[in-house]
Design a protein around this motif. Structure first.
Motif, PDB file in Angstrom:
ATOM      1  N   LEU A   1      46.596 -15.602  21.698  1.00  0.00           N
ATOM      2  CA  LEU A   1      45.272 -15.113  21.327  1.00  0.00           C
ATOM      3  C   LEU A   1      44.986 -13.782  22.027  1.00  0.00           C
ATOM      4  O   LEU A   1      45.517 -13.506  23.102  1.00  0.00           O
ATOM      5  N   LEU A   2      44.152 -12.980  21.404  1.00  0.00           N
ATOM      6  CA  LEU A   2      43.890 -11.642  21.917  1.00  0.00           C
ATOM      7  C   LEU A   2      43.014 -11.674  23.166  1.00  0.00           C
ATOM      8  O   LEU A   2      42.163 -12.549  23.328  1.00  0.00           O
ATOM      9  N   THR A   3      43.242 -10.699  24.037  1.00  0.00           N
ATOM     10  CA  THR A   3      42.348 -10.474  25.165  1.00  0.00           C
ATOM     11  C   THR A   3      41.195  -9.584  24.689  1.00  0.00           C
ATOM     12  O   THR A   3      41.208  -9.079  23.560  1.00  0.00           O
ATOM     13  N   TRP A   4      40.212  -9.369  25.562  1.00  0.00           N
ATOM     14  CA  TRP A   4      39.105  -8.480  25.201  1.00  0.00           C
ATOM     15  C   TRP A   4      39.624  -7.067  24.955  1.00  0.00           C
ATOM     16  O   TRP A   4      39.180  -6.386  24.029  1.00  0.00           O
ATOM     17  N   GLY A   5      40.577  -6.625  25.783  1.00  0.00           N
ATOM     18  CA  GLY A   5      41.141  -5.294  25.610  1.00  0.00           C
ATOM     19  C   GLY A   5      41.873  -5.149  24.285  1.00  0.00           C
ATOM     20  O   GLY A   5      41.735  -4.136  23.586  1.00  0.00           O
ATOM     21  N   GLN A   6      42.657  -6.156  23.917  1.00  0.00           N
ATOM     22  CA  GLN A   6      43.383  -6.121  22.650  1.00  0.00           C
ATOM     23  C   GLN A   6      42.426  -6.197  21.462  1.00  0.00           C
ATOM     24  O   GLN A   6      42.661  -5.559  20.429  1.00  0.00           O
ATOM     25  N   SER A   7      41.363  -6.982  21.609  1.00  0.00           N
ATOM     26  CA  SER A   7      40.362  -7.073  20.531  1.00  0.00           C
ATOM     27  C   SER A   7      39.683  -5.733  20.309  1.00  0.00           C
ATOM     28  O   SER A   7      39.508  -5.290  19.167  1.00  0.00           O
ATOM     29  N   PHE A   8      39.305  -5.078  21.416  1.00  0.00           N
ATOM     30  CA  PHE A   8      38.647  -3.776  21.313  1.00  0.00           C
ATOM     31  C   PHE A   8      39.591  -2.739  20.702  1.00  0.00           C
ATOM     32  O   PHE A   8      39.182  -1.926  19.856  1.00  0.00           O
TER      33      PHE A   8
ATOM     34  N   ASP B   1      47.083  -3.417  12.352  1.00  0.00           N
ATOM     35  CA  ASP B   1      48.130  -4.239  12.951  1.00  0.00           C
ATOM     36  C   ASP B   1      49.111  -3.375  13.729  1.00  0.00           C
ATOM     37  O   ASP B   1      49.474  -3.680  14.872  1.00  0.00           O
ATOM     38  N   MET B   2      49.557  -2.304  13.104  1.00  0.00           N
ATOM     39  CA  MET B   2      50.546  -1.430  13.719  1.00  0.00           C
ATOM     40  C   MET B   2      49.977  -0.686  14.923  1.00  0.00           C
ATOM     41  O   MET B   2      50.639  -0.567  15.960  1.00  0.00           O
ATOM     42  N   LEU B   3      48.752  -0.197  14.808  1.00  0.00           N
ATOM     43  CA  LEU B   3      48.176   0.610  15.882  1.00  0.00           C
ATOM     44  C   LEU B   3      47.788  -0.221  17.106  1.00  0.00           C
ATOM     45  O   LEU B   3      47.729   0.306  18.217  1.00  0.00           O
ATOM     46  N   SER B   4      47.512  -1.497  16.923  1.00  0.00           N
ATOM     47  CA  SER B   4      47.056  -2.338  18.034  1.00  0.00           C
ATOM     48  C   SER B   4      48.080  -3.373  18.478  1.00  0.00           C
ATOM     49  O   SER B   4      47.801  -4.167  19.380  1.00  0.00           O
ATOM     50  N   ASN B   5      49.256  -3.399  17.842  1.00  0.00           N
ATOM     51  CA  ASN B   5      50.305  -4.384  18.173  1.00  0.00           C
ATOM     52  C   ASN B   5      49.799  -5.819  18.043  1.00  0.00           C
ATOM     53  O   ASN B   5      50.054  -6.677  18.895  1.00  0.00           O
ATOM     54  N   THR B   6      49.041  -6.059  16.987  1.00  0.00           N
ATOM     55  CA  THR B   6      48.570  -7.402  16.684  1.00  0.00           C
ATOM     56  C   THR B   6      48.969  -7.725  15.249  1.00  0.00           C
ATOM     57  O   THR B   6      49.508  -6.885  14.535  1.00  0.00           O
ATOM     58  N   ILE B   7      48.689  -8.958  14.839  1.00  0.00           N
ATOM     59  CA  ILE B   7      49.081  -9.361  13.493  1.00  0.00           C
ATOM     60  C   ILE B   7      48.162 -10.477  13.007  1.00  0.00           C
ATOM     61  O   ILE B   7      47.676 -11.290  13.813  1.00  0.00           O
ATOM     62  N   THR B   8      47.889 -10.500  11.716  1.00  0.00           N
ATOM     63  CA  THR B   8      47.091 -11.566  11.106  1.00  0.00           C
ATOM     64  C   THR B   8      47.994 -12.428  10.245  1.00  0.00           C
ATOM     65  O   THR B   8      48.679 -11.921   9.360  1.00  0.00           O
TER      66      THR B   8
END
Length: 220
Positions: A131-138, A191-198
């Motif tokens: 799960l994302l941290t606050w920093g990753q969410s922002f 997704d690419m800019l934040s290194n996250t994925i849905t």
């Protein structure tokens, strides 16, 4: 003499039949996949109604506060004035941004899902599957706002009207998901800019929003 009744299959035979039945295996073998852009846009529309309601409440409260603190109130409608520009830029705009960050950050940190995402079994995680941290969410929210901001600036330079600005910003939002069609992994721009994925979660692995909150709390 009456015919003998057929024997019931044993539990072991039933279990073996279930294991080898292709339609029953399909659910158990299903794995999370990268969410399709159309599903993600629909989930955003679901969340958009709730976000607009929150922004309306925040805006109303700040307008009342700003009017009491910075303006002289009259007794007639002709005496109505607009809030000072500095108050709108320094107080109201950052408050709207913080409301957006708090909405997504809270849901992403607790269960990886907003209310709209839960409806379509979507879940946002980082590249490690956590799960994302606050920093990753922002960071993800900023990444999602980048293209709408750029498109909005271009629209304002071309026409300058408010309608063109909003239309351009909306096209920038759509561009984030059109990008999925050209990315070989199906990732959106944010997704690419934040290194996250849905991800699109299978039914067997789908975790309800409130259960996700409870499990997150237990693991802390």
């Amino acid at each position: 003499m009456p015919k003998s009744l057929p024997k019931r299959p044993s539990k072991a035979a039933t279990k073996s039949k279930t294991q080898h039945h292709p339609s029953m295996q399909q659910i158990s073998d299903e794995e999370p996949t990268i969410a399709k852009p159309t599903t993600r846009v629909v989930a955003i529309l679901y969340d958009g109604m709730l976000i607009l309601a929150l922004l309306f409440l925040v805006g109303t409260a700040l307008t009342v506060i700003g009017t009491l603190l910075t303006m002289e109130t009259g007794t007639q409608s002709s005496q109505a004035q607009s809030l000072p520009t500095w108050y709108q830029n320094v107080i109201m705009t950052p408050s709207f941004v913080l409301t957006l960050v708090a909405f997504y950050g809270l849901f992403w940190r607790r269960g990886g899902q907003t209310l709209g995402m839960q409806t379509w079994r979507l879940k946002t995680v980082n590249n490690s599957g956590h799960l994302l941290t606050w920093g990753q969410s922002f960071k993800r929210i900023l990444a999602a706002c980048l293209m709408p901001l750029l498109f909005g600036i271009i629209g304002s330079l071309i026409g300058g009207s408010r309608a063109l600005l909003l239309t351009s910003a909306f096209l920038g939002l759509i561009f984030n998901y059109v990008f999925c069609l050209f990315n070989r992994r199906g990732l959106a721009m944010q997704d690419m800019l934040s290194n996250t994925i849905t991800l699109k979660m299978p039914k067997v692995a789908h975790e309800g929003l409130w259960r996700g909150f409870k499990n997150r709390k237990k693991n802390q």
